[in-house]
Design an enzyme around this catalytic site. Structure first.
Site, PDB file in Angstrom:
ATOM      1  N   CYS A 187      -1.413  32.464  13.992  1.00 38.54           N
ATOM      2  CA  CYS A 187      -1.170  32.589  15.353  1.00 38.54           C
ATOM      3  C   CYS A 187      -0.323  31.504  15.949  1.00 38.54           C
ATOM      4  CB  CYS A 187      -2.035  33.602  15.870  1.00 38.54           C
ATOM      5  SG  CYS A 187      -1.996  34.396  17.264  1.00 38.54           S
ATOM      6  N   GLU A 207       0.952  -0.945  -0.156  1.00 33.28           N
ATOM      7  CA  GLU A 207      -0.243   0.122  -0.140  1.00 33.28           C
ATOM      8  C   GLU A 207       1.019   1.742  -0.221  1.00 33.28           C
ATOM      9  OE1 GLU A 207      -2.315  -0.405   3.216  1.00 33.28           O
ATOM     10  OE2 GLU A 207      -3.761  -2.058   2.237  1.00 33.28           O
TER      11      GLU A 207
END
Length: 452
Positions: free
Chosen positions: A378, A303
């Site tokens: 921020c 995978e």
């Protein structure tokens, strides 16, 4: 200011470090082109920040895994990055597709992926998700708990259907990776423990459920892995369980999934293996263990996700401010602020991940300086690139591009500080097209119903 020991000042800050970039990336008079598209032109049309997806590179990497692992089923791990266009590319390149939510399953369906070539992961799939997967005829469902086995068995009984099932197991292997992305040690949420006996019991319960067809065992040891040693230990333990199931339960399971997690080069300190080398080593490991156990080799699958899409995408930003911060001892750190950040790439903050970058919009004769590229959010931890050398004259309005952002950056993007998520712009043969559009303020406010 000194950076990490592995980071060396470049002879020319304009140069690209080729292994970090998609195969079509190049600089022409200092301007970065990907897929034959100059990034300043792309930004002029589509804005910044933007994810730039090199279609030819994606397809080439998918094809490299398909060809190297020709005797395997290769499932593209959609969690790395998935869109309807990518789902279509995956199908066209002959890969299978792994999804881990109802949303990803919907994208796979819309992208035209044959459902029998889809695998459905997840440690807490809802009854609604499982019902839809069974109705669509998903090729395999990877079960992760006893509750899920019972839930899926009830659904197949109600629908009069059969679900093909793999049992996810934890092999007790500690991959050499970040704690949050190491997934085969015992103390974590995924899978059934082999050592505790839960894995054997899970297979027993699947075999006892009339609507469940046991296909095999599934193991995944982590992410950003550069060598096959962890796979060797995991394969030994999972194959031992495979043999025990045949002996004690009388069933020889036909399949086994070895997972993914193959690493890529984010910086010069990374040295990933090629698909052909991985295929040779992993096949040798499995064949050796099967001979030792006296069992036939099951049909194998893997995978890869990051290893296909990770290097195929870069992110381009516009510089907003540059400042020099004076530190204790007389050192100076250069902070380069860009118009994105942790909302479009959370991996630096979440995993302490390292990235590189390059000036993408012009050539520079200035000597390189060590800089930290930060975002506009921020948060003090809003860092995109912790340490990299950039031309000393980098200035507001310049474009910086960060390679290796295909895996998980757009998938994990957020609206933190009410940021708008960037578009994904696919480039190929000199043309660019949007495959995932930029969010708008209307998108942002669509779910805000106000004070009613």
């Amino acid at each position: 200011m000194r950076g990490p020991s592995w980071l060396r000042p470049p002879a020319d800050a304009n140069d690209l470090v080729a292994p970090l970039w998609s195969t079509t990336a190049r600089k022409v008079d200092g301007v970065l082109e990907v897929g034959g598209v100059a990034l300043p032109d792309l930004v002029a049309q589509h804005g910044s920040p933007a994810y730039v997806l090199d279609e030819a590179d994606f397809r080439a990497r998918a094809g490299a895994f398909r060809d190297a692992f020709a005797a395997y089923d290769v499932y593209y791990a959609g969690k790395a990055f998935l869109s309807t266009a990518v789902a279509r590319w995956v199908a066209e390149e002959g890969l299978f597709l792994d999804v881990c939510s109802g949303g990803e399953l919907t994208v796979a369906e819309r992208g035209g992926v044959p459902m029998e070539r889809v695998g459905f992961h997840g440690n807490n799939k809802s009854a609604e998700e499982l019902t839809r997967a069974v109705r669509l005829g998903v090729g395999r469902i990877i079960v992760d708990s006893f509750h899920e086995i019972d839930r899926l068995a009830a659904i197949t009984e109600e629908l009069g259907a059969t679900a093909r099932v793999m049992v996810r197991v934890t092999a007790g292997v500690e991959a050499h990776t970040h704690e949050y992305i190491a997934t085969a040690h015992e103390d974590q949420k995924f899978g059934f423990s082999i050592t505790s006996g839960d894995a054997l019991e899970a297979v027993r319960r699947v075999l006892a459920a009339p609507g469940l067809e046991a296909r095999g065992l599934h193991s995944h040891i982590g992410s950003q892995i550069f060598d096959s040693s962890g796979f060797e230990v995991a394969a030994r333990r999972v194959l031992a369980l495979h043999a025990r199931i045949a002996t004690e339960l009388g069933v020889e399971l036909p399949e086994m999934d070895l997972g993914g997690g193959f690493g890529i080069a984010y910086t010069t300190q990374d040295d990933p293996s090629r698909p052909d080398k991985l295929a040779a080593e992993m096949t040798q490991i499995v064949e050796h263990e099967c001979r030792a156990l006296g069992i036939a080799r099951p049909h194998l699958s893997i995978e890869p996700g990051r290893a296909i899409v990770g290097p195929a995408m870069c992110t381009v930003y516009e510089v907003g401010t540059v400042k020099q911060v004076h530190l204790d001892g007389g050192a100076v750190r250069t902070y380069v602020s860009v118009d994105g950040g942790m909302s479009d790439n959370i991996r630096t903050a979440l995993y302490d991940a390292d990235y590189s970058c390059t000036l993408a919009s012009r050539a520079s004769d200035a000597p390189p300086v060590l800089a930290r590229v930060v975002g506009k959010h921020c948060e003090a931890g809003d860092i995109v690139v912790k340490d990299e050398f950039v031309p000393g004259d980098v200035a507001p309005g310049d474009l910086l591009a960060v390679p290796g952002t295909g895996a998980y950056c757009r998938s994990m993007a957020s609206n933190y500080n009410h940021a708008l998520r960037p578009p994904v712009v696919a480039v190929r043969d000199g043309s660019a097209r949007v495959v995932v559009r930029r969010e708008t303020v209307d998108d942002l406010l669509a779910t805000d119903v106000g004070d009613q």
